[in-house]
Design a protein around this motif. Structure first.
Motif, PDB file in Angstrom:
ATOM      1  N   TYR A 174     -53.244  42.562  33.347  1.00 21.78           N
ATOM      2  CA  TYR A 174     -53.390  43.405  32.161  1.00 21.78           C
ATOM      3  C   TYR A 174     -52.095  43.343  31.355  1.00 21.78           C
ATOM      4  CZ  TYR A 174     -57.698  45.642  33.818  1.00 21.78           C
ATOM      5  OH  TYR A 174     -58.986  45.892  34.221  1.00 21.78           O
ATOM      6  N   SER A 175     -52.222  43.406  30.030  1.00 19.28           N
ATOM      7  CA  SER A 175     -51.046  43.313  29.171  1.00 19.28           C
ATOM      8  C   SER A 175     -51.210  44.171  27.929  1.00 19.28           C
ATOM      9  CB  SER A 175     -50.817  41.850  28.754  1.00 19.28           C
ATOM     10  OG  SER A 175     -49.790  41.759  27.786  1.00 19.28           O
ATOM     11  N   ARG A 176     -50.108  44.761  27.500  1.00 15.96           N
ATOM     12  CA  ARG A 176     -50.100  45.504  26.241  1.00 15.96           C
ATOM     13  C   ARG A 176     -49.783  44.575  25.072  1.00 15.96           C
ATOM     14  NH1 ARG A 176     -46.683  50.910  26.779  1.00 15.96           N
ATOM     15  NH2 ARG A 176     -47.908  51.405  24.927  1.00 15.96           N
ATOM     16  N   TYR A 177     -49.491  43.307  25.401  1.00 14.26           N
ATOM     17  CA  TYR A 177     -49.252  42.289  24.377  1.00 14.26           C
ATOM     18  C   TYR A 177     -50.394  41.284  24.403  1.00 14.26           C
ATOM     19  CZ  TYR A 177     -44.476  44.148  24.339  1.00 14.26           C
ATOM     20  OH  TYR A 177     -43.385  44.962  24.240  1.00 14.26           O
ATOM     21  N   PRO A 178     -50.604  40.535  23.320  1.00  9.18           N
ATOM     22  CA  PRO A 178     -51.712  39.574  23.276  1.00  9.18           C
ATOM     23  C   PRO A 178     -51.594  38.489  24.352  1.00  9.18           C
ATOM     24  CG  PRO A 178     -50.822  39.958  21.072  1.00  9.18           C
ATOM     25  CD  PRO A 178     -49.879  40.621  22.025  1.00  9.18           C
ATOM     26  N   ILE A 179     -52.715  38.176  24.981  1.00  9.21           N
ATOM     27  CA  ILE A 179     -52.796  37.065  25.929  1.00  9.21           C
ATOM     28  C   ILE A 179     -53.408  35.884  25.181  1.00  9.21           C
ATOM     29  CG2 ILE A 179     -53.889  36.218  28.033  1.00  9.21           C
ATOM     30  CD1 ILE A 179     -53.742  39.038  29.156  1.00  9.21           C
ATOM     31  N   VAL A 180     -52.641  34.808  25.050  1.00  2.80           N
ATOM     32  CA  VAL A 180     -53.081  33.676  24.231  1.00  2.80           C
ATOM     33  C   VAL A 180     -53.757  32.584  25.050  1.00  2.80           C
ATOM     34  CG1 VAL A 180     -51.354  34.110  22.463  1.00  2.80           C
ATOM     35  CG2 VAL A 180     -50.776  32.604  24.362  1.00  2.80           C
ATOM     36  N   ASP A 181     -53.552  32.591  26.368  1.00  4.36           N
ATOM     37  CA  ASP A 181     -54.188  31.587  27.219  1.00  4.36           C
ATOM     38  C   ASP A 181     -54.087  32.059  28.669  1.00  4.36           C
ATOM     39  OD1 ASP A 181     -55.530  29.325  27.942  1.00  4.36           O
ATOM     40  OD2 ASP A 181     -53.855  27.933  27.637  1.00  4.36           O
ATOM     41  N   SER A 182     -54.963  31.542  29.520  1.00  4.86           N
ATOM     42  CA  SER A 182     -54.908  31.897  30.941  1.00  4.86           C
ATOM     43  C   SER A 182     -55.613  30.822  31.758  1.00  4.86           C
ATOM     44  CB  SER A 182     -55.548  33.265  31.201  1.00  4.86           C
ATOM     45  OG  SER A 182     -56.938  33.234  30.917  1.00  4.86           O
ATOM     46  N   LEU A 183     -55.324  30.825  33.063  1.00  9.82           N
ATOM     47  CA  LEU A 183     -55.931  29.842  33.958  1.00  9.82           C
ATOM     48  C   LEU A 183     -56.024  30.416  35.359  1.00  9.82           C
ATOM     49  CD1 LEU A 183     -56.853  26.808  34.415  1.00  9.82           C
ATOM     50  CD2 LEU A 183     -54.486  26.403  35.141  1.00  9.82           C
ATOM     51  N   ALA A 184     -57.177  30.241  35.998  1.00  2.00           N
ATOM     52  CA  ALA A 184     -57.345  30.612  37.401  1.00  2.00           C
ATOM     53  C   ALA A 184     -56.985  29.414  38.265  1.00  2.00           C
ATOM     54  CB  ALA A 184     -58.785  31.049  37.668  1.00  2.00           C
ATOM     55  N   ILE A 185     -56.276  29.652  39.367  1.00  2.92           N
ATOM     56  CA  ILE A 185     -55.841  28.592  40.281  1.00  2.92           C
ATOM     57  C   ILE A 185     -56.547  28.789  41.612  1.00  2.92           C
ATOM     58  CG2 ILE A 185     -53.867  27.519  41.424  1.00  2.92           C
ATOM     59  CD1 ILE A 185     -52.128  28.690  39.149  1.00  2.92           C
ATOM     60  N   ASP A 186     -57.370  27.825  41.973  1.00  2.00           N
ATOM     61  CA  ASP A 186     -58.192  27.916  43.183  1.00  2.00           C
ATOM     62  C   ASP A 186     -57.470  27.246  44.344  1.00  2.00           C
ATOM     63  OD1 ASP A 186     -60.198  28.019  45.075  1.00  2.00           O
ATOM     64  OD2 ASP A 186     -61.784  27.523  43.646  1.00  2.00           O
ATOM     65  N   PHE A 187     -57.379  27.939  45.483  1.00  2.00           N
ATOM     66  CA  PHE A 187     -56.756  27.371  46.672  1.00  2.00           C
ATOM     67  C   PHE A 187     -57.770  26.722  47.614  1.00  2.00           C
ATOM     68  CE2 PHE A 187     -53.211  30.741  46.259  1.00  2.00           C
ATOM     69  CZ  PHE A 187     -52.484  29.895  45.447  1.00  2.00           C
ATOM     70  N   GLY A 188     -59.029  26.652  47.211  1.00  2.00           N
ATOM     71  CA  GLY A 188     -60.033  26.014  48.063  1.00  2.00           C
ATOM     72  C   GLY A 188     -60.741  27.003  48.954  1.00  2.00           C
ATOM     73  N   GLN A 189     -60.970  26.608  50.210  1.00  2.00           N
ATOM     74  CA  GLN A 189     -61.760  27.406  51.145  1.00  2.00           C
ATOM     75  C   GLN A 189     -60.960  28.578  51.693  1.00  2.00           C
ATOM     76  OE1 GLN A 189     -65.043  26.819  51.649  1.00  2.00           O
ATOM     77  NE2 GLN A 189     -64.829  25.229  50.100  1.00  2.00           N
ATOM     78  N   THR A 190     -60.717  29.547  50.853  1.00  2.00           N
ATOM     79  CA  THR A 190     -59.980  30.748  51.251  1.00  2.00           C
ATOM     80  C   THR A 190     -60.305  31.860  50.272  1.00  2.00           C
ATOM     81  OG1 THR A 190     -57.758  31.694  51.545  1.00  2.00           O
ATOM     82  CG2 THR A 190     -57.993  29.937  49.919  1.00  2.00           C
ATOM     83  N   ASN A 191     -60.087  33.090  50.683  1.00  2.00           N
ATOM     84  CA  ASN A 191     -60.306  34.223  49.786  1.00  2.00           C
ATOM     85  C   ASN A 191     -59.131  34.439  48.835  1.00  2.00           C
ATOM     86  OD1 ASN A 191     -62.809  34.884  50.928  1.00  2.00           O
ATOM     87  ND2 ASN A 191     -61.837  36.076  52.552  1.00  2.00           N
ATOM     88  N   ASN A 192     -58.041  33.717  49.051  1.00  2.00           N
ATOM     89  CA  ASN A 192     -56.830  33.908  48.259  1.00  2.00           C
ATOM     90  C   ASN A 192     -56.796  32.936  47.086  1.00  2.00           C
ATOM     91  OD1 ASN A 192     -56.193  34.481  51.310  1.00  2.00           O
ATOM     92  ND2 ASN A 192     -54.860  35.800  50.115  1.00  2.00           N
ATOM     93  N   SER A 193     -56.070  33.322  46.041  1.00  2.00           N
ATOM     94  CA  SER A 193     -55.984  32.486  44.849  1.00  2.00           C
ATOM     95  C   SER A 193     -54.790  32.935  44.007  1.00  2.00           C
ATOM     96  CB  SER A 193     -57.280  32.587  44.029  1.00  2.00           C
ATOM     97  OG  SER A 193     -57.461  33.915  43.557  1.00  2.00           O
ATOM     98  N   ALA A 194     -54.660  32.339  42.828  1.00  2.00           N
ATOM     99  CA  ALA A 194     -53.594  32.693  41.900  1.00  2.00           C
ATOM    100  C   ALA A 194     -54.101  32.492  40.473  1.00  2.00           C
ATOM    101  CB  ALA A 194     -52.355  31.846  42.161  1.00  2.00           C
ATOM    102  N   MET A 195     -53.278  32.851  39.525  1.00  2.00           N
ATOM    103  CA  MET A 195     -53.629  32.686  38.122  1.00  2.00           C
ATOM    104  C   MET A 195     -52.367  32.786  37.276  1.00  2.00           C
ATOM    105  SD  MET A 195     -55.197  36.442  37.092  1.00  2.00           S
ATOM    106  CE  MET A 195     -55.373  35.977  35.367  1.00  2.00           C
ATOM    107  N   TRP A 196     -52.471  32.387  36.017  1.00  2.00           N
ATOM    108  CA  TRP A 196     -51.388  32.666  35.079  1.00  2.00           C
ATOM    109  C   TRP A 196     -51.973  33.061  33.739  1.00  2.00           C
ATOM    110  CZ3 TRP A 196     -51.872  29.667  30.837  1.00  2.00           C
ATOM    111  CH2 TRP A 196     -52.268  28.329  30.947  1.00  2.00           C
ATOM    112  N   ALA A 197     -51.164  33.753  32.954  1.00  2.00           N
ATOM    113  CA  ALA A 197     -51.544  34.148  31.602  1.00  2.00           C
ATOM    114  C   ALA A 197     -50.339  33.965  30.696  1.00  2.00           C
ATOM    115  CB  ALA A 197     -52.013  35.596  31.568  1.00  2.00           C
ATOM    116  N   ASP A 198     -50.550  33.324  29.550  1.00  2.00           N
ATOM    117  CA  ASP A 198     -49.506  33.193  28.534  1.00  2.00           C
ATOM    118  C   ASP A 198     -49.563  34.418  27.626  1.00  2.00           C
ATOM    119  OD1 ASP A 198     -48.622  30.803  29.518  1.00  2.00           O
ATOM    120  OD2 ASP A 198     -49.694  29.556  28.065  1.00  2.00           O
ATOM    121  N   ILE A 199     -48.469  35.147  27.580  1.00  2.00           N
ATOM    122  CA  ILE A 199     -48.424  36.411  26.851  1.00  2.00           C
ATOM    123  C   ILE A 199     -47.428  36.309  25.706  1.00  2.00           C
ATOM    124  CG2 ILE A 199     -47.930  38.881  27.044  1.00  2.00           C
ATOM    125  CD1 ILE A 199     -48.728  38.702  29.987  1.00  2.00           C
TER     126      ILE A 199
END
Length: 352
Positions: A174-199
């Motif tokens: 969540y951001s109080r500033y505009p999010i201009v881009d984002s990406l989900a990062i999949d780790f494969g066969q696991t419940n865990n993951s990551a992501m990034w957002a350009d703010i």
């Protein structure tokens, strides 16, 4: 003559222990350089560092009281080498942070543990109130559940935060500033993951990473053991210990692989970065060193006191972090004693 022989034998044994403790401390300090997949034993020494350092301090005091300066030098050198590691857990806070008058943002990371799977949404609202009270501008949440009760958390959160980016499953920024881009990062066969957002913060774009790495596997092993006991199946202690050890070492290897993936993603960023999340690993581990890379550990920069992010019993260890690029400077880094999860939220004020 007998007493003298006993004393010499005792002193010799203490000296042997002193040397062993010092050697294991040095192994632990460099254990984070060993990939758990190829150097499991070396990597495991990192987790014993707090106990080893305490033992080293006791041994140093012993030799100082005996006025054996040469032998005192052994634990003394090991303790001096441990100062950078100690700084990842405790900071005196006497140097202060950067100038808070400059423009900056308040960042928070929090593993909310699915809000305890609560159906009425009270926990989600309470957590939002905490974020408001700390004037958080960017919030990274792990184990996030969007729906709680008959209201969507995202709708309530967006009354305060103006933008939102979602990753895979339970990741959100969540951001109080505009999010201009984002990406989900999949780790494969696991419940865990990551992501990034350009703010976009007042015309300056920063890339915020939200990371949730593989869990330790200990809780799963204990849960399975208790389930078997409830079914009347006897679980031998040695079998349980082997299961815990196997699960933990497997988790170490998977986390290391995920950390390698994230290090490559961080290196590719065209913007200054802030890395937040639940790494499920301790300072100086392979995961910590790999994720940190050339970034700044916010706590070492401007933290204060003893830092831990797990709040349950003997698990008071630091596994949740905020790192940032050197183009930014930290003002303040701290945790908040919230009881909504088994983790504590971590906050940082950053000047851009």
């Amino acid at each position: 003559m007998g007493k003298l022989a006993v004393y010499k034998y005792f002193a010799f044994m203490v000296l042997v222990v002193t040397m062993l403790v010092s050697v294991f401390i040095l192994m632990g300090l460099f254990g984070g350089n060993a990939n758990p997949a190829t150097g499991t034993a070396m990597a495991l020494t990192v987790y014993a560092l707090p106990l080893l350092i305490i033992a080293d301090a006791v041994l140093l005091l012993f030799w100082l009281l005996r006025r054996r300066w040469l032998w005192a030098a052994i634990p003394g050198v090991a303790l001096l080498c441990s100062i950078p590691y100690i700084g990842t857990l405790w900071q005196p806070g006497i140097f202060g942070g950067a100038d808070d008058s400059k423009s900056g943002i308040n960042v928070a990371t929090y593993n909310v543990a699915l809000f305890g799977r609560e159906i009425n949404g009270f926990k989600a609202e309470d957590i939002l109130s905490v974020m408001k009270s700390h004037q958080v501008d960017v919030l990274c949440m792990q184990e996030y559940m969007e729906t709680s009760g008959d209201k969507k958390n995202s709708e309530n959160y967006l009354h305060y935060f103006s933008a939102k980016a979602t990753g895979r499953n339970d990741m959100v920024i969540y951001s109080r500033y505009p999010i201009v881009d984002s990406l989900a990062i999949d780790f494969g066969q696991t419940n865990n993951s990551a992501m990034w957002a350009d703010i976009d913060v007042n015309g300056k774009v920063i890339r915020v990473f939200n990371v949730h790495l593989q869990t330790t596997g200990i809780n799963r092993a204990l849960h399975q053991a208790s389930k078997r006991k409830a079914e009347g199946i006897d679980v031998e202690h040695n079998v349980l210990l082997r299961h815990i050890y196997g699960g933990y070492t497997q988790g170490m290897i998977v986390r290391a692989q995920q950390a390698d993936i994230m290090a490559a993603e961080i290196a590719k960023s065209p913007h200054p970065v802030i890395v937040c999340g639940d790494f499920n690993d301790v300072p100086y581990s392979y995961v910590y060193r790999t994720m940190k890379g050339d970034l700044v550990d916010g706590f070492k920069e401007c933290g204060n006191g003893y830092m831990y992010t797990m709040r349950e019993g003997m698990k008071r260890v630091r596994i949740d972090y905020i790192f940032h690029s050197k183009q930014m400077e930290g003002v303040k880094y701290y945790k908040h004693q919230a009881s909504y999860s088994d983790h504590l939220p971590v906050f940082m004020r950053l000047n851009l």
